[in-house]
Design a protein around this motif. Structure first.
Motif, PDB file in Angstrom:
ATOM      1  N   LYS A 188       0.862  -1.177   0.000  1.00 45.50           N
ATOM      2  CA  LYS A 188       0.000   0.000   0.000  1.00 45.50           C
ATOM      3  C   LYS A 188       0.900   1.229   0.000  1.00 45.50           C
ATOM      4  O   LYS A 188       1.650   1.446   0.953  1.00 45.50           O
ATOM      5  CB  LYS A 188      -0.915  -0.007   1.218  1.00 45.50           C
ATOM      6  N   PRO A 189       0.861   2.045  -1.043  1.00 44.00           N
ATOM      7  CA  PRO A 189       1.845   3.123  -1.187  1.00 44.00           C
ATOM      8  C   PRO A 189       1.726   4.241  -0.165  1.00 44.00           C
ATOM      9  O   PRO A 189       2.625   5.078  -0.087  1.00 44.00           O
ATOM     10  CB  PRO A 189       1.573   3.649  -2.605  1.00 44.00           C
ATOM     11  N   PHE A 190       0.648   4.277   0.615  1.00 43.06           N
ATOM     12  CA  PHE A 190       0.472   5.371   1.567  1.00 43.06           C
ATOM     13  C   PHE A 190       0.515   4.903   3.021  1.00 43.06           C
ATOM     14  O   PHE A 190       0.153   5.644   3.921  1.00 43.06           O
ATOM     15  CB  PHE A 190      -0.837   6.097   1.270  1.00 43.06           C
ATOM     16  N   MET A 191       0.983   3.677   3.251  1.00 46.01           N
ATOM     17  CA  MET A 191       1.113   3.170   4.613  1.00 46.01           C
ATOM     18  C   MET A 191       2.353   3.775   5.269  1.00 46.01           C
ATOM     19  O   MET A 191       3.365   4.042   4.608  1.00 46.01           O
ATOM     20  CB  MET A 191       1.234   1.649   4.600  1.00 46.01           C
ATOM     21  N   PRO A 192       2.326   3.990   6.594  1.00 43.22           N
ATOM     22  CA  PRO A 192       3.518   4.511   7.270  1.00 43.22           C
ATOM     23  C   PRO A 192       4.643   3.495   7.281  1.00 43.22           C
ATOM     24  O   PRO A 192       4.423   2.283   7.233  1.00 43.22           O
ATOM     25  CB  PRO A 192       3.008   4.811   8.685  1.00 43.22           C
ATOM     26  N   ASP A 193       5.860   3.991   7.369  1.00 42.74           N
ATOM     27  CA  ASP A 193       7.033   3.129   7.259  1.00 42.74           C
ATOM     28  C   ASP A 193       7.151   2.122   8.398  1.00 42.74           C
ATOM     29  O   ASP A 193       7.803   1.088   8.248  1.00 42.74           O
ATOM     30  CB  ASP A 193       8.308   3.981   7.211  1.00 42.74           C
ATOM     31  N   ASN A 194       6.550   2.399   9.556  1.00 42.62           N
ATOM     32  CA  ASN A 194       6.668   1.453  10.659  1.00 42.62           C
ATOM     33  C   ASN A 194       5.767   0.237  10.497  1.00 42.62           C
ATOM     34  O   ASN A 194       5.746  -0.645  11.349  1.00 42.62           O
ATOM     35  CB  ASN A 194       6.365   2.134  11.996  1.00 42.62           C
ATOM     36  N   GLU A 195       5.033   0.142   9.383  1.00 39.79           N
ATOM     37  CA  GLU A 195       4.195  -1.021   9.129  1.00 39.79           C
ATOM     38  C   GLU A 195       4.974  -2.162   8.488  1.00 39.79           C
ATOM     39  O   GLU A 195       4.398  -3.177   8.099  1.00 39.79           O
ATOM     40  CB  GLU A 195       3.024  -0.632   8.220  1.00 39.79           C
ATOM     41  N   THR A 196       6.257  -2.013   8.351  1.00 41.50           N
ATOM     42  CA  THR A 196       7.105  -3.076   7.812  1.00 41.50           C
ATOM     43  C   THR A 196       8.506  -2.921   8.359  1.00 41.50           C
ATOM     44  O   THR A 196       8.856  -1.875   8.909  1.00 41.50           O
ATOM     45  CB  THR A 196       7.150  -3.037   6.273  1.00 41.50           C
ATOM     46  N   GLU A 197       9.305  -3.953   8.231  1.00 39.85           N
ATOM     47  CA  GLU A 197      10.701  -3.861   8.624  1.00 39.85           C
ATOM     48  C   GLU A 197      11.639  -4.102   7.454  1.00 39.85           C
ATOM     49  O   GLU A 197      12.791  -3.703   7.487  1.00 39.85           O
ATOM     50  CB  GLU A 197      10.996  -4.890   9.734  1.00 39.85           C
ATOM     51  N   VAL A 198      11.172  -4.774   6.435  1.00 39.76           N
ATOM     52  CA  VAL A 198      12.043  -5.168   5.330  1.00 39.76           C
ATOM     53  C   VAL A 198      12.313  -3.988   4.408  1.00 39.76           C
ATOM     54  O   VAL A 198      11.394  -3.285   3.987  1.00 39.76           O
ATOM     55  CB  VAL A 198      11.411  -6.327   4.541  1.00 39.76           C
ATOM     56  N   ARG A 199      13.596  -3.757   4.102  1.00 40.17           N
ATOM     57  CA  ARG A 199      13.979  -2.754   3.105  1.00 40.17           C
ATOM     58  C   ARG A 199      14.471  -3.495   1.858  1.00 40.17           C
ATOM     59  O   ARG A 199      15.008  -4.603   1.943  1.00 40.17           O
ATOM     60  CB  ARG A 199      15.124  -1.869   3.611  1.00 40.17           C
ATOM     61  N   SER A 200      14.319  -2.860   0.709  1.00 34.14           N
ATOM     62  CA  SER A 200      14.796  -3.478  -0.529  1.00 34.14           C
ATOM     63  C   SER A 200      15.516  -2.444  -1.386  1.00 34.14           C
ATOM     64  O   SER A 200      15.316  -1.233  -1.237  1.00 34.14           O
ATOM     65  CB  SER A 200      13.640  -4.085  -1.324  1.00 34.14           C
ATOM     66  N   LEU A 201      16.359  -2.961  -2.275  1.00 37.65           N
ATOM     67  CA  LEU A 201      17.079  -2.127  -3.231  1.00 37.65           C
ATOM     68  C   LEU A 201      17.041  -2.831  -4.580  1.00 37.65           C
ATOM     69  O   LEU A 201      17.470  -3.984  -4.687  1.00 37.65           O
ATOM     70  CB  LEU A 201      18.523  -1.906  -2.777  1.00 37.65           C
ATOM     71  N   ALA A 202      16.498  -2.168  -5.578  1.00 37.52           N
ATOM     72  CA  ALA A 202      16.468  -2.692  -6.941  1.00 37.52           C
ATOM     73  C   ALA A 202      17.415  -1.862  -7.793  1.00 37.52           C
ATOM     74  O   ALA A 202      17.490  -0.643  -7.640  1.00 37.52           O
ATOM     75  CB  ALA A 202      15.051  -2.634  -7.507  1.00 37.52           C
ATOM     76  N   LEU A 203      18.142  -2.536  -8.714  1.00 42.48           N
ATOM     77  CA  LEU A 203      19.166  -1.856  -9.497  1.00 42.48           C
ATOM     78  C   LEU A 203      19.131  -2.295 -10.950  1.00 42.48           C
ATOM     79  O   LEU A 203      18.862  -3.459 -11.254  1.00 42.48           O
ATOM     80  CB  LEU A 203      20.556  -2.150  -8.930  1.00 42.48           C
ATOM     81  N   SER A 204      19.433  -1.349 -11.820  1.00 45.44           N
ATOM     82  CA  SER A 204      19.641  -1.619 -13.239  1.00 45.44           C
ATOM     83  C   SER A 204      21.027  -1.098 -13.611  1.00 45.44           C
ATOM     84  O   SER A 204      21.257   0.115 -13.626  1.00 45.44           O
ATOM     85  CB  SER A 204      18.565  -0.928 -14.088  1.00 45.44           C
ATOM     86  N   PHE A 205      21.958  -2.044 -13.872  1.00 42.34           N
ATOM     87  CA  PHE A 205      23.316  -1.696 -14.314  1.00 42.34           C
ATOM     88  C   PHE A 205      23.295  -1.597 -15.832  1.00 42.34           C
ATOM     89  O   PHE A 205      22.798  -2.502 -16.509  1.00 42.34           O
ATOM     90  CB  PHE A 205      24.308  -2.781 -13.895  1.00 42.34           C
ATOM     91  N   ARG A 206      23.890  -0.532 -16.395  1.00 38.99           N
ATOM     92  CA  ARG A 206      23.782  -0.271 -17.827  1.00 38.99           C
ATOM     93  C   ARG A 206      25.132  -0.005 -18.483  1.00 38.99           C
ATOM     94  O   ARG A 206      25.477   1.129 -18.823  1.00 38.99           O
ATOM     95  CB  ARG A 206      22.830   0.891 -18.050  1.00 38.99           C
ATOM     96  N   PRO A 207      25.926  -1.045 -18.673  1.00 38.47           N
ATOM     97  CA  PRO A 207      27.207  -0.855 -19.356  1.00 38.47           C
ATOM     98  C   PRO A 207      27.004  -0.544 -20.827  1.00 38.47           C
ATOM     99  O   PRO A 207      25.928  -0.763 -21.389  1.00 38.47           O
ATOM    100  CB  PRO A 207      27.905  -2.210 -19.175  1.00 38.47           C
ATOM    101  N   ALA A 208      28.051  -0.017 -21.463  1.00 35.12           N
ATOM    102  CA  ALA A 208      27.984   0.267 -22.893  1.00 35.12           C
ATOM    103  C   ALA A 208      27.772  -1.026 -23.659  1.00 35.12           C
ATOM    104  O   ALA A 208      28.197  -2.100 -23.238  1.00 35.12           O
ATOM    105  CB  ALA A 208      29.283   0.945 -23.341  1.00 35.12           C
ATOM    106  N   GLY A 209      27.091  -0.924 -24.804  1.00 39.95           N
ATOM    107  CA  GLY A 209      26.868  -2.098 -25.626  1.00 39.95           C
ATOM    108  C   GLY A 209      25.445  -2.597 -25.611  1.00 39.95           C
ATOM    109  O   GLY A 209      25.090  -3.477 -26.391  1.00 39.95           O
ATOM    110  N   GLY A 210      24.618  -2.052 -24.709  1.00 37.42           N
ATOM    111  CA  GLY A 210      23.194  -2.369 -24.747  1.00 37.42           C
ATOM    112  C   GLY A 210      22.730  -3.443 -23.800  1.00 37.42           C
ATOM    113  O   GLY A 210      21.536  -3.575 -23.537  1.00 37.42           O
ATOM    114  N   GLU A 211      23.650  -4.279 -23.270  1.00 38.55           N
ATOM    115  CA  GLU A 211      23.219  -5.289 -22.307  1.00 38.55           C
ATOM    116  C   GLU A 211      22.916  -4.627 -20.966  1.00 38.55           C
ATOM    117  O   GLU A 211      23.440  -3.560 -20.648  1.00 38.55           O
ATOM    118  CB  GLU A 211      24.295  -6.361 -22.133  1.00 38.55           C
ATOM    119  N   GLU A 212      22.100  -5.295 -20.171  1.00 35.68           N
ATOM    120  CA  GLU A 212      21.659  -4.718 -18.908  1.00 35.68           C
ATOM    121  C   GLU A 212      21.574  -5.812 -17.865  1.00 35.68           C
ATOM    122  O   GLU A 212      21.262  -6.966 -18.174  1.00 35.68           O
ATOM    123  CB  GLU A 212      20.286  -4.063 -19.105  1.00 35.68           C
ATOM    124  N   TRP A 213      21.866  -5.444 -16.629  1.00 37.75           N
ATOM    125  CA  TRP A 213      21.725  -6.366 -15.499  1.00 37.75           C
ATOM    126  C   TRP A 213      20.785  -5.731 -14.489  1.00 37.75           C
ATOM    127  O   TRP A 213      21.058  -4.667 -13.965  1.00 37.75           O
ATOM    128  CB  TRP A 213      23.095  -6.630 -14.875  1.00 37.75           C
TER     129      TRP A 213
END
Length: 383
Positions: A115-140
């Protein structure tokens, strides 16, 4: 991969929802936070019975429908920066991202709330999503959590977990007996939860370290395949949050602290690859590998710009963990394929909906030493 072209069976998106298990205390916070860390690929279980659409439907039943937002990890903020490889990863993988040098990165911090409007204390888990973009067009692309293990081993178990987490219509709260029955039927989940609870969560995003949980395979230039997992280890010192704030005056306290921290100086994380040995499970994310496994530090992630979700930035990226470059391959972990097609369904649904501004807003103050932010249009991907 352009997120506006939903990925096929080989690709995914990413994670969690609110305190659906409030009546179960701290364990409920953890389960609610990580339950959404995977979704499902169509027909992988029982054809005609369990599909990616049904998984997303269940997320919506648990959290409600919030048009324009991710069906899980709905509350987040965008970051950009770069990854500086030290070259040590090239003996394990031929992926361009590990060649010596720097590549741009687009990321997203989020909490385990559907729920995008819930307060932060309603969970404990944090996450990090990443898109690495080296030259050449491939992506991780990768999505990682600040927990040491995933609470379920299979797609079937995850679907059961969501059912056990659902509120009883008669009480409006989860039924503790259903969760106890789930844990009794899945001792691997009970063990994983014990590992998760053994170390308190950090005080924020900046001093949390994030783990891949699923195993992958690195393939080097000679074709040698090595089982691996990875961690982004925070340079900021870990500080335990015990207990989590009960009712903070600021419902966005985690995000606001991150904004202040990044406006002071860039954030840095060391990318550490753990090398699996024969017998280490690659198909079971509930089991961490032994602590004595070899580790290789392959570079440093620097995040130097933060901004609210908006058109063209991380909001429009599907952080599918199976968007992989040559040199990184999936393992036999059944959760990987199960975390792909449903992300496509989630993206397709939100892409066609009217967008609501994120609750997390960022003042227009540039981080000292920050570079110009990277956007999907900079590389022609994710726009």
């Amino acid at each position: 991969m352009n997120e506006q072209q939903p990925p096929g069976a080989r690709y995914r998106l990413w994670p969690p929802h609110p305190r659906a298990l409030a009546g179960l205390g701290a364990t409920g916070l953890v389960l609610a936070g990580v339950a959404g860390a995977f979704a499902y690929t169509g027909g992988f279980l029982s054809p005609g019975k369990l599909t990616q659409s049904r998984f997303i439907d269940r997320f919506q039943a648990l959290n409600g429908v919030h048009p324009g937002f991710r069906r899980n990890h709905a509350k987040g903020v965008c970051v950009t920066g770069s990854f500086a490889s030290n070259g040590a990863g090239t003996r394990l993988s031929r992926a361009a991202v590990f060649a010596p040098g720097s590549v741009p990165v687009i990321g997203r911090f989020a909490v385990g709330i559907g729920k995008p409007f819930m307060p932060d204390n309603e969970t404990e888990v944090r996450s990090l999503a990443l898109s690495f973009r080296p030259a050449g067009g491939e992506e991780w692309r990768t999505g990682i959590n600040d927990i040491p293990a995933f609470p379920v081993r299979t797609p079937e178990a995850f679907y059961e977990l969501m059912g056990a987490s659902a509120a009883d219509p008669a009480t409006g709260k989860p039924d503790p007996a259903r969760m106890q029955a789930f844990l009794a039927a899945h001792p691997e989940s009970a063990r994983a939860l014990g590992l998760i609870r053994a170390r308190p969560f950090s005080t924020g995003f900046a001093n949390a370290s994030y783990n891949s949980l699923d195993a992958f395979r690195f393939v080097n230039a000679e074709g040698v395949s090595t089982p691996v997992r990875w961690t982004l280890a925070a340079v900021d010192p870990y500080v335990a949050q015990t207990p989590a704030p009960d009712a903070p005056h600021d419902p966005n306290y985690l995000f606001d602290a991150l904004i202040v921290r990044m406006q002071q100086a860039p954030l840095q994380y060391r990318l550490v690859v753990t090398i699996g040995q024969p017998g280490d499970p690659t198909d079971d994310a509930t089991q961490p590998w032994p602590a004595d496994r070899d580790e290789v530090e392959v570079g440093t992630l620097t995040l130097d710009h933060i901004e609210a979700e908006a058109p063209g930035n991380c909001r429009d990226i599907n952080y599918d963990p199976l968007v992989l470059p040559d040199g990184i391959a999936p393992s036999d972990d059944p959760l990987l394929s199960a975390r792909s097609a449903a992300y496509s369904v989630s993206f397709t649904r939100r892409a066609g909906e009217e967008k609501t501004p994120s609750q997390v807003q960022v003042p227009e103050t540039q981080t000292p030493g920050a570079q110009a932010p990277v956007t999907p249009s900079d590389t022609g991907k994710g726009s």
